[in-house]
Design a protein around this motif. Structure first.
Motif, short mmCIF file in Angstrom:
data_model
loop_
_atom_site.label_atom_id
_atom_site.label_comp_id
_atom_site.label_asym_id
_atom_site.label_seq_id
_atom_site.Cartn_x
_atom_site.Cartn_y
_atom_site.Cartn_z
N PRO A 1 6.60 1.38 -0.94
CA PRO A 1 7.41 0.42 -1.71
C PRO A 1 8.64 -0.03 -0.92
O PRO A 1 9.08 0.64 0.01
N LYS A 2 9.17 -1.15 -1.31
CA LYS A 2 10.25 -1.77 -0.53
C LYS A 2 11.52 -0.94 -0.53
O LYS A 2 12.17 -0.78 0.49
N ALA A 3 11.92 -0.41 -1.66
CA ALA A 3 13.21 0.28 -1.75
C ALA A 3 13.08 1.65 -2.40
O ALA A 3 13.91 2.05 -3.21
N ALA A 4 12.03 2.37 -2.07
CA ALA A 4 11.83 3.70 -2.64
C ALA A 4 10.95 4.51 -1.70
O ALA A 4 10.33 3.96 -0.78
N THR A 5 10.92 5.80 -1.93
CA THR A 5 10.13 6.69 -1.06
C THR A 5 8.67 6.76 -1.48
O THR A 5 7.82 7.14 -0.68
N HIS A 6 8.36 6.43 -2.75
CA HIS A 6 6.98 6.51 -3.22
C HIS A 6 6.81 5.58 -4.42
O HIS A 6 7.78 5.15 -5.03
N TRP A 7 5.56 5.29 -4.72
CA TRP A 7 5.25 4.38 -5.82
C TRP A 7 5.38 5.06 -7.18
O TRP A 7 5.04 6.22 -7.33
N SER A 8 5.86 4.30 -8.15
CA SER A 8 5.70 4.67 -9.56
C SER A 8 4.68 3.71 -10.15
O SER A 8 4.40 2.65 -9.58
N SER A 9 4.12 4.04 -11.30
CA SER A 9 3.11 3.17 -11.89
C SER A 9 3.68 1.80 -12.24
O SER A 9 3.01 0.77 -12.07
N ARG A 10 4.91 1.76 -12.69
CA ARG A 10 5.54 0.48 -13.05
C ARG A 10 5.81 -0.37 -11.81
O ARG A 10 5.60 -1.58 -11.81
N MET A 11 6.29 0.27 -10.75
CA MET A 11 6.56 -0.47 -9.52
C MET A 11 5.28 -1.08 -8.95
O MET A 11 5.25 -2.26 -8.57
N LEU A 12 4.21 -0.28 -8.90
CA LEU A 12 2.96 -0.78 -8.34
C LEU A 12 2.33 -1.83 -9.24
O LEU A 12 1.75 -2.82 -8.75
N ALA A 13 2.44 -1.66 -10.57
CA ALA A 13 1.90 -2.64 -11.49
C ALA A 13 2.60 -3.99 -11.31
O ALA A 13 1.95 -5.05 -11.30
N GLU A 14 3.90 -3.96 -11.16
CA GLU A 14 4.65 -5.20 -10.95
C GLU A 14 4.29 -5.85 -9.62
O GLU A 14 4.18 -7.07 -9.51
N GLN A 15 4.06 -5.02 -8.62
CA GLN A 15 3.72 -5.54 -7.29
C GLN A 15 2.35 -6.24 -7.29
O GLN A 15 2.17 -7.27 -6.65
N LEU A 16 1.38 -5.67 -8.03
CA LEU A 16 0.01 -6.18 -7.98
C LEU A 16 -0.36 -7.06 -9.16
O LEU A 16 -1.47 -7.62 -9.19
N GLY A 17 0.53 -7.17 -10.16
CA GLY A 17 0.24 -8.02 -11.30
C GLY A 17 -0.77 -7.43 -12.26
O GLY A 17 -1.57 -8.16 -12.87
N VAL A 18 -0.78 -6.12 -12.41
CA VAL A 18 -1.63 -5.45 -13.40
C VAL A 18 -0.74 -4.64 -14.33
O VAL A 18 0.48 -4.59 -14.15
N SER A 19 -1.33 -3.98 -15.30
CA SER A 19 -0.54 -3.20 -16.25
C SER A 19 -0.29 -1.78 -15.71
O SER A 19 -1.12 -1.25 -14.96
N PRO A 20 0.83 -1.16 -16.07
CA PRO A 20 1.07 0.24 -15.66
C PRO A 20 -0.02 1.18 -16.13
O PRO A 20 -0.37 2.14 -15.44
N THR A 21 -0.59 0.91 -17.31
CA THR A 21 -1.67 1.76 -17.81
C THR A 21 -2.89 1.69 -16.91
O THR A 21 -3.55 2.71 -16.65
N ALA A 22 -3.19 0.49 -16.39
CA ALA A 22 -4.32 0.34 -15.48
C ALA A 22 -4.09 1.13 -14.20
O ALA A 22 -5.00 1.79 -13.68
N VAL A 23 -2.87 1.09 -13.69
CA VAL A 23 -2.54 1.87 -12.48
C VAL A 23 -2.71 3.35 -12.74
O VAL A 23 -3.30 4.09 -11.93
N GLN A 24 -2.24 3.83 -13.87
CA GLN A 24 -2.36 5.25 -14.19
C GLN A 24 -3.82 5.67 -14.32
O GLN A 24 -4.20 6.76 -13.87
#
Length: 370
Positions: free
Chosen positions: A105-128
């Motif tokens: 991620p751009k400004a963090a050490t690791h991904w969270s589900s919300r960060m990755l969902a926002e990055q890829l345009g999917v829901s946090p639940t889908a990422v989880q």
């Protein structure tokens, strides 16, 4: 009188299969119940009679009677239901997995589900859901240390050989010290456990001194020779060796597995060993404390004595340690080592090869990005 029911006649094969389904538990309660319905109907009973016998509704009996007459045994299965269309495509799954594994991620050490969902345009639940399916846990991290001991292979074979094929007329003891065990006293009284609430304690405490636990674990029986000392020097280690010498029958050879701590190799210790030739020292490789089984025992001591203990003095802590040792030795359990030296070395070889490949792939991606 109602409408006449279609005649239901079972073949010998169908009856045997239905009886098997009715008895089997692993087919599910629903299928077993349907099998019992058809078996009762096959006896010539009316729907209402079958319903009364099985404690179900008349409509349920009629439904499965008709289904069986139309499709026989295949009719007892549920119809296919299309369900809700997929909201996450295979392409989305691939992007989630690839980004999680190979991009930061751009400004963090690791991904969270919300960060990755926002990055890829999917829901946090889908990422989880995808993370669970592929066993990905970006929030977790584990530490490791590869030994640089030039005699790593030889020492692994030596120690594991003692565990799996101990010498005759000898005792194998895993020896080490758990140093700096702190006597901590919480600043306020503990709140005891209640229904729906764990016990609670303050985060603040006072330090009332430290002690060190010297322990020798007999892997064959699980018994432990233990002694606490206020200091942790070669002189205390020699005194503990004397405790072992007096506790073990004189006709047994002693093979000690221990680490490379400086107090184990001082000139004083070496002179003591020369005067006691039945002691044989086997050192684990550097940065390889996992090879010493007494570390497993120390983790038990930490969980049951120190982690949640409340001690007003070092004396109180040492008393609790002695009580724990006595209780442990009253019903000891053997510590069993299962992996051979070859299995350990092969596993390490595969791990280093995998790490090397991942590093090369990451370096290649970095050069392409530039």
């Amino acid at each position: 009188m109602g409408r006449p029911k279609a005649e239901l006649v079972l073949t010998t094969e169908e009856k045997a299969e239905l009886q098997r389904l009715a008895r089997r538990r692993n087919v599910g309660v629903v299928v077993a119940e349907r099998a019992r319905i058809i078996l009762e109907c096959g006896k010539g009973l009316e729907n209402i009679q079958v319903a009364e016998r099985l404690g179900i509704t008349n409509q349920t009996v009629g439904k499965w009677r008709k289904r069986f007459i139309d499709s026989r045994l295949d009719g007892l299965s549920d119809d296919f239901r299309s369900g809700r269309p997929r909201s996450v495509s295979d392409r989305d799954v691939e992007k989630i997995v690839d980004t999680t594994l190979h991009k930061d991620p751009k400004a963090a050490t690791h991904w969270s589900s919300r960060m990755l969902a926002e990055q890829l345009g999917v829901s946090p639940t889908a990422v989880q859901r995808v993370w669970r399916a592929f066993g990905l846990q970006p929030h977790r991290t584990e530490s490791f240390s590869l030994s640089k001991d030039p005699y790593f292979v030889e020492k692994v074979r030596d120690v594991v050989g003692l565990y799996m094929s101990p010498p005759d007329n000898a005792l194998v003891l895993c020896v080490d010290e758990k140093s700096q065990m702190q006597a901590l006293e919480r600043s306020q009284p503990l709140l005891p456990m209640q229904p729906t609430h764990p016990d609670r304690r303050t985060a603040t405490y006072s330090r009332n001194g430290t002690t060190s636990l010297f322990a020798a674990l007999d892997i064959a029986t699980g018994r432990v020779i233990g002694k606490t000392f206020r200091r942790h020097r070669a002189s205390e280690f020699i005194r503990f060796l004397g405790e072992i010498d007096s506790a073990v029958p004189a006709d047994l050879e002693l093979h000690l597995v221990l680490d490379n701590y400086a107090t184990h190799k001082t000139p004083e210790v070496k002179r003591w060993l020369l005067r006691h030739p039945r002691f044989h020292m086997h050192f684990t490789p550097t940065s390889s404390s996992w090879l010493n089984l007494v570390e497993s025992f120390f983790s038990i001591v930490e969980r049951r004595v120190t982690k949640r203990g409340n001690h007003q003095s070092v004396t109180a802590l040492e008393k609790d340690i002695r009580v724990f040792l006595d209780d442990h030795n009253s019903d000891p359990r053997p510590f069993v080592w299962k992996k051979t030296a070859d299995q350990i070395l092969d596993s390490l070889k595969r791990y280093t090869a995998k790490v090397g490949a991942l590093r090369a792939e990451k370096a290649k991606r970095g050069s392409k990005a530039k």
